[in-house]
Design a protein around this motif. Sequence first.
Motif, short mmCIF file in Angstrom:
data_model
loop_
_atom_site.label_atom_id
_atom_site.label_comp_id
_atom_site.label_asym_id
_atom_site.label_seq_id
_atom_site.Cartn_x
_atom_site.Cartn_y
_atom_site.Cartn_z
N MET A 188 35.73 90.87 45.82
CA MET A 188 35.53 89.56 46.43
C MET A 188 34.84 89.70 47.78
O MET A 188 35.00 90.70 48.47
N LEU A 189 34.13 88.65 48.15
CA LEU A 189 33.39 88.66 49.41
C LEU A 189 34.26 88.13 50.54
O LEU A 189 35.10 87.25 50.36
N GLU A 190 34.02 88.63 51.71
CA GLU A 190 34.68 88.15 52.91
C GLU A 190 34.16 86.74 53.22
O GLU A 190 32.97 86.47 53.08
N ILE A 191 35.04 85.86 53.65
CA ILE A 191 34.62 84.50 53.97
C ILE A 191 34.35 84.37 55.46
O ILE A 191 34.86 85.16 56.26
N PRO A 192 33.56 83.37 55.85
CA PRO A 192 33.34 83.15 57.29
C PRO A 192 34.66 82.91 58.00
O PRO A 192 35.58 82.29 57.46
N LYS A 193 34.76 83.42 59.23
CA LYS A 193 36.01 83.31 60.00
C LYS A 193 36.26 81.90 60.53
O LYS A 193 37.39 81.52 60.79
N GLN A 194 35.18 81.14 60.73
CA GLN A 194 35.36 79.78 61.23
C GLN A 194 34.22 78.90 60.72
O GLN A 194 33.22 79.39 60.25
N GLY A 195 34.41 77.62 60.82
CA GLY A 195 33.39 76.67 60.43
C GLY A 195 33.85 75.71 59.35
O GLY A 195 34.67 76.05 58.50
N CYS A 196 33.33 74.52 59.42
CA CYS A 196 33.58 73.50 58.41
C CYS A 196 32.81 73.85 57.14
O CYS A 196 31.72 74.40 57.20
N CYS A 197 33.39 73.54 56.01
CA CYS A 197 32.69 73.73 54.75
C CYS A 197 33.00 72.59 53.80
O CYS A 197 33.99 71.86 53.98
N ALA A 225 35.62 68.45 48.35
CA ALA A 225 36.70 68.67 49.32
C ALA A 225 36.08 69.24 50.59
O ALA A 225 34.99 69.82 50.56
N GLN A 226 36.78 69.09 51.68
CA GLN A 226 36.33 69.59 52.99
C GLN A 226 37.39 70.52 53.52
O GLN A 226 38.58 70.33 53.29
N GLY A 227 36.95 71.55 54.22
CA GLY A 227 37.90 72.48 54.80
C GLY A 227 37.38 73.13 56.05
O GLY A 227 36.22 73.00 56.42
N GLU A 228 38.28 73.84 56.73
CA GLU A 228 37.98 74.56 57.96
C GLU A 228 38.43 76.00 57.78
O GLU A 228 39.62 76.26 57.54
N SER A 229 37.48 76.93 57.88
CA SER A 229 37.78 78.35 57.63
C SER A 229 38.86 78.91 58.53
O SER A 229 39.71 79.65 58.06
N SER A 230 38.82 78.57 59.80
CA SER A 230 39.77 79.18 60.73
C SER A 230 41.20 78.73 60.46
O SER A 230 42.15 79.46 60.77
N LEU A 231 41.37 77.56 59.87
CA LEU A 231 42.71 77.03 59.60
C LEU A 231 43.15 77.24 58.16
O LEU A 231 44.33 77.08 57.85
N HIS A 232 42.20 77.53 57.27
CA HIS A 232 42.48 77.65 55.84
C HIS A 232 43.13 76.39 55.29
O HIS A 232 44.04 76.46 54.46
N ILE A 233 42.65 75.25 55.73
CA ILE A 233 43.15 73.96 55.26
C ILE A 233 42.03 73.23 54.54
O ILE A 233 40.90 73.19 55.02
#
Length: 159
Positions: free
Chosen positions: A1-10, A23-31
């Motif tokens: 598996m690939l590493e995901i970005p540490k922060q940022g909206c997706c 769906a919307q999420g934030e990498s740093s929060l994993h929400i």
Amino acid sequence: MLEIPKQGCCLAFDFGKVRIGVAQGESSLHIAHPICTVSGAGNDEKFAKIAQLIKEWQPEYLVVGLPTHIDGTEHEMTRLARQFGRRLHGRFGKPVYWVDERLSSVYAEELLREAAVFGKKQKPVLDQVAAQAILHYFFDNGAAEYFNGREAACTSPNA
């Protein structure tokens, strides 16, 4: 598996021929949160709605669920989901991560049952909750592939 970005909206997409859950999420929060289901008469109408979402949320990257058979073998919807991801990148210039989406709809149905959403009330939100499940999987497990305008790669974009 690939590493995901540490922060940022997706934004994450559960691609379907008729409906696309988002769906919307934030990498740093994993929400991750379900936000809408996109549908339309054709691709131009669907991509116009997606363009509005990208303008509103300003994501750093996009995540697309990659459907496969339960044993992991690919089929026609796999090809169409990859094509959708490449079109997203081409139109919006955002990196695209593909994520295994096996059982995301089953997981989404279970979440909706737990929330006491049944029958006809489930259909309008099922795809966006499936997109949320795809994004949760991405945050927990990374991506199967990454696309940034070249052929899909199975190496980390952060390397």
